[in-house]
Scaffold this motif. Structure first.
Motif, PDB file in Angstrom:
ATOM      1  N   VAL A 163       0.875  -1.222  -0.174  1.00 25.19           N
ATOM      2  CA  VAL A 163      -0.374   0.033  -0.200  1.00 25.19           C
ATOM      3  C   VAL A 163       1.035   1.274  -0.007  1.00 25.19           C
ATOM      4  CG1 VAL A 163       0.166   0.125   2.687  1.00 25.19           C
ATOM      5  CG2 VAL A 163      -1.848   0.944   1.177  1.00 25.19           C
ATOM      6  N   GLU A 164       0.561   2.690  -0.428  1.00 24.37           N
ATOM      7  CA  GLU A 164       1.026   3.586  -0.719  1.00 24.37           C
ATOM      8  C   GLU A 164       0.983   3.986   0.927  1.00 24.37           C
ATOM      9  OE1 GLU A 164       2.223   6.467  -3.714  1.00 24.37           O
ATOM     10  OE2 GLU A 164       0.537   5.579  -4.735  1.00 24.37           O
ATOM     11  N   MET A 165       1.902   4.960   1.515  1.00 28.32           N
ATOM     12  CA  MET A 165       1.657   5.285   2.600  1.00 28.32           C
ATOM     13  C   MET A 165       3.051   6.477   2.383  1.00 28.32           C
ATOM     14  SD  MET A 165       2.977   1.918   4.950  1.00 28.32           S
ATOM     15  CE  MET A 165       4.287   1.137   4.348  1.00 28.32           C
ATOM     16  N   ARG A 166       2.402   7.752   3.617  1.00 27.05           N
ATOM     17  CA  ARG A 166       3.291   8.954   3.161  1.00 27.05           C
ATOM     18  C   ARG A 166       3.076   9.279   5.119  1.00 27.05           C
ATOM     19  NH1 ARG A 166       0.158  13.852   0.698  1.00 27.05           N
ATOM     20  NH2 ARG A 166      -1.234  13.587   2.235  1.00 27.05           N
ATOM     21  N   GLU A 201      -5.709   9.238   6.711  1.00 29.88           N
ATOM     22  CA  GLU A 201      -4.522   9.392   7.934  1.00 29.88           C
ATOM     23  C   GLU A 201      -5.320   8.434   8.561  1.00 29.88           C
ATOM     24  OE1 GLU A 201      -5.621  13.054  10.340  1.00 29.88           O
ATOM     25  OE2 GLU A 201      -5.083  11.826  11.947  1.00 29.88           O
ATOM     26  N   VAL A 202      -4.598   7.634   9.078  1.00 30.79           N
ATOM     27  CA  VAL A 202      -5.177   6.301   9.760  1.00 30.79           C
ATOM     28  C   VAL A 202      -4.492   6.142  11.722  1.00 30.79           C
ATOM     29  CG1 VAL A 202      -5.773   4.782   8.046  1.00 30.79           C
ATOM     30  CG2 VAL A 202      -3.380   4.410   9.113  1.00 30.79           C
ATOM     31  N   TRP A 256       8.511   5.165  22.250  1.00 25.90           N
ATOM     32  CA  TRP A 256       6.867   5.830  21.652  1.00 25.90           C
ATOM     33  C   TRP A 256       6.143   5.496  22.115  1.00 25.90           C
ATOM     34  CZ3 TRP A 256       4.913   1.595  19.905  1.00 25.90           C
ATOM     35  CH2 TRP A 256       5.410   0.157  19.272  1.00 25.90           C
ATOM     36  N   ALA A 257       5.009   6.213  21.193  1.00 26.57           N
ATOM     37  CA  ALA A 257       3.880   5.825  21.142  1.00 26.57           C
ATOM     38  C   ALA A 257       3.014   6.422  19.672  1.00 26.57           C
ATOM     39  CB  ALA A 257       3.000   7.005  22.571  1.00 26.57           C
ATOM     40  N   PHE A 258       1.909   5.779  19.689  1.00 27.34           N
ATOM     41  CA  PHE A 258       1.159   5.609  18.384  1.00 27.34           C
ATOM     42  C   PHE A 258       0.065   5.367  19.498  1.00 27.34           C
ATOM     43  CE2 PHE A 258       1.497   1.349  18.017  1.00 27.34           C
ATOM     44  CZ  PHE A 258       0.748   1.073  17.996  1.00 27.34           C
ATOM     45  N   GLY A 259      -1.255   6.465  18.419  1.00 31.40           N
ATOM     46  CA  GLY A 259      -2.654   6.068  18.870  1.00 31.40           C
ATOM     47  C   GLY A 259      -3.089   6.420  17.267  1.00 31.40           C
ATOM     48  N   LEU A 260      -4.168   4.403  16.873  1.00 34.84           N
ATOM     49  CA  LEU A 260      -4.236   4.223  15.864  1.00 34.84           C
ATOM     50  C   LEU A 260      -5.994   4.404  15.648  1.00 34.84           C
ATOM     51  CD1 LEU A 260      -5.134   0.957  15.027  1.00 34.84           C
ATOM     52  CD2 LEU A 260      -2.999   0.772  14.532  1.00 34.84           C
ATOM     53  N   GLY A 261      -6.633   4.442  14.855  1.00 37.01           N
ATOM     54  CA  GLY A 261      -8.405   4.605  14.324  1.00 37.01           C
ATOM     55  C   GLY A 261      -9.072   3.117  14.347  1.00 37.01           C
ATOM     56  N   LEU A 262      -9.440   2.501  14.493  1.00 33.22           N
ATOM     57  CA  LEU A 262      -9.444   1.193  14.304  1.00 33.22           C
ATOM     58  C   LEU A 262     -10.440   1.431  12.929  1.00 33.22           C
ATOM     59  CD1 LEU A 262      -9.833  -1.243  17.169  1.00 33.22           C
ATOM     60  CD2 LEU A 262      -8.020  -1.234  15.406  1.00 33.22           C
ATOM     61  N   GLU A 263     -11.546   2.402  13.398  1.00 31.38           N
ATOM     62  CA  GLU A 263     -12.939   2.057  12.480  1.00 31.38           C
ATOM     63  C   GLU A 263     -12.512   2.499  11.276  1.00 31.38           C
ATOM     64  OE1 GLU A 263     -13.649   2.626  15.409  1.00 31.38           O
ATOM     65  OE2 GLU A 263     -15.780   2.638  15.779  1.00 31.38           O
ATOM     66  N   LEU A 284      -9.507   2.371   9.851  1.00 28.72           N
ATOM     67  CA  LEU A 284      -9.088   0.858   9.080  1.00 28.72           C
ATOM     68  C   LEU A 284      -9.522   0.222   9.094  1.00 28.72           C
ATOM     69  CD1 LEU A 284      -5.296   0.812  11.427  1.00 28.72           C
ATOM     70  CD2 LEU A 284      -5.355   1.494   9.113  1.00 28.72           C
ATOM     71  N   ALA A 285     -10.617  -0.573   9.611  1.00 23.57           N
ATOM     72  CA  ALA A 285     -11.451  -1.520   9.127  1.00 23.57           C
ATOM     73  C   ALA A 285     -12.292  -1.027   8.002  1.00 23.57           C
ATOM     74  CB  ALA A 285     -12.657  -1.400  10.154  1.00 23.57           C
ATOM     75  N   MET A 286     -12.675  -0.153   7.883  1.00 21.99           N
ATOM     76  CA  MET A 286     -13.506   0.378   6.089  1.00 21.99           C
ATOM     77  C   MET A 286     -12.832   0.069   5.473  1.00 21.99           C
ATOM     78  SD  MET A 286     -15.472   4.197   8.320  1.00 21.99           S
ATOM     79  CE  MET A 286     -16.490   4.080   6.782  1.00 21.99           C
ATOM     80  N   VAL A 287     -10.814   0.375   5.796  1.00 21.29           N
ATOM     81  CA  VAL A 287     -10.838   0.273   4.032  1.00 21.29           C
ATOM     82  C   VAL A 287     -10.118  -1.361   3.545  1.00 21.29           C
ATOM     83  CG1 VAL A 287      -8.142   0.296   3.723  1.00 21.29           C
ATOM     84  CG2 VAL A 287      -9.246   2.201   4.720  1.00 21.29           C
TER      85      VAL A 287
END
Ligand code: PHE
Length: 372
Positions: free
Chosen positions: A185-188, A213-214, A236-243, A245-248
């Motif tokens: 997948v293309e990412m930036r 933005e994921v 380090w820390a990250f926070g990702l939105g599950l919806e 990502l799941a929608m994609v």
């Protein structure tokens, strides 16, 4: 029963100006979609667990049952959110009382877990934000927080300075996660700001001709480590939105579907099956209703959306500002278009007219505007 604690409606919803939690939000507490192995959010959570288990030999501890009712201190102060930051406002966050909120991010648990000695952890949970209404925004959604603490021997061996070392490791970890979930997948990476990390980044992936933005992430502010018993470390820390990502991943077109109990939705997913594409059952026609009013200074779109959601529930698909002007006397008029559509059935004219009538009534009563 939320995170092992019994919560009654009276604990969360009160007729008190310092409380802005409506009943429809209260009803989401304790549902914990992310803990259902057959639900897209649970399937995704498990796939992310699998990535961390495999690549970090089970070192990351997992928490998915922490109570979403947290203190203002945990949600904001402990992660260095400034006193005047918009996220603290009653317009953006659900307050139970002046010291207690429904967490607006899983970062609310960073400090507490650090203090208890955890150094590698994943926290998954439902988070709550007052917001506008469209196909990707819902006032309750789910996040996963990741956190990793390093010791001096980790970065000293690398010859890099501690911050660069952590940032490099973080990006490598998340790029690996994105490939694990999406394949090629293309990412930036986009530089951004969070109060609790520095430097801070967002990861975007290219999806259906858009950059989406994921997740947000970064190197943890030293102050947070210092305050919580880790003055000589970096993290380090990250926070990702599950919806998001799941929608994609599952091709889910509307965020309301995650809450659907319709078997035509739920039966399409099964444990361990990441990325099985959702086949929409026939899309029912939308119905649009416009309403115009003169706003007052206190008007906000979030307040309007909450009124509409309170009446129409998941029958509202989108609330969109379509006209905005100020006349010679300085009065400002807004026209909003409300799209009503059920994911499950056709709506009757009568039913929609009835909803729209109630919306008009309550908008007038509660929002201090003048209908035109
Ligand atoms: N808490 C941030 C948000 O909800 C995401 C984040 C988590 C950013 C951890 C950096 C580090 O937007």
């Amino acid at each position: 029963d939320v995170g092992g604690v019994k919560i009654s409606r009276e604990d969360v919803v009160r007729d008190d100006p310092t409380n802005n939690v409506p009943d429809n939000i209260f009803s989401k507490l304790g549902v914990q979609l992310h803990r259902r192995d057959e639900h897209p959010l649970g399937i995704l959570k498990n796939a992310i667990y699998e990535y961390f288990d495999t690549n970090y030999s089970n070192k990351f501890e997992k928490f998915d049952d922490l109570c979403p009712i947290v203190s203002v201190k945990e949600n904001f102060d402990d992660v260095l959110v400034p006193e005047d930051h918009v996220s603290r406002s009653y317009n953006d966050t659900y307050y139970v009382d002046p010291q207690t909120v429904l967490r607006c991010h899983t970062s609310a648990h960073q400090a507490e877990l650090l203090r208890s000695g955890h150094t590698h952890f994943l926290v998954t949970g439902d988070v709550y934000r007052r917001d506008s209404i469209d196909s990707t925004h819902y006032p309750v959604f789910h996040q996963m927080e990741g956190f990793r603490v390093f010791s001096p021997e980790d970065w000293e061996a690398s010859g890099m300075d501690a911050t660069l070392f952590a940032a490099t490791d973080l990006k490598k970890c998340l790029e690996g996660l994105a490939s694990h979930l999406f394949g090629a997948v293309e990412m930036r990476w986009v530089d951004t700001y969070f109060p609790f990390t520095n430097p801070s980044f967002e990861l975007e992936i290219y999806f259906k001709e858009n950059w989406l933005e994921v997740l947000g992430c970064g190197v943890t502010e030293q102050e947070i480590l210092k305050r919580n018993g880790k003055p000589n470390n970096v993290a380090w820390a990250f926070g990702l939105g599950l919806e998001r990502l799941a929608m994609v991943l599952f091709d889910i077109p509307d965020i309301r579907l995650f809450w659907s109990n319709d078997e035509r939705f739920t039966s399409q997913f099964s444990k361990g099956q990441l990325g099985v594409k959702f086949k929409p059952f026939s899309k029912f026609p939308p119905c649009y209703k416009d309403m115009s009013f003169w706003i007052s200074e206190s008007f906000t779109e979030n307040n309007l959306c909450e009124v509409v959601r309170g009446i129409a529930g998941d029958l509202v698909e989108e609330v969109q500002l379509i006209d905005n002007f100020t006349n010679k006397k300085g009065m400002t008029s807004h026209c909003y278009r409300i799209a009503y559509r059920s994911m499950e059935r056709s709506l009757t004219d009568e039913e929609i007219n009835d909803l729209q009538w109630k919306v008009r009534e309550q908008v007038q009563d509660k929002l201090n505007v003048v209908l035109r």
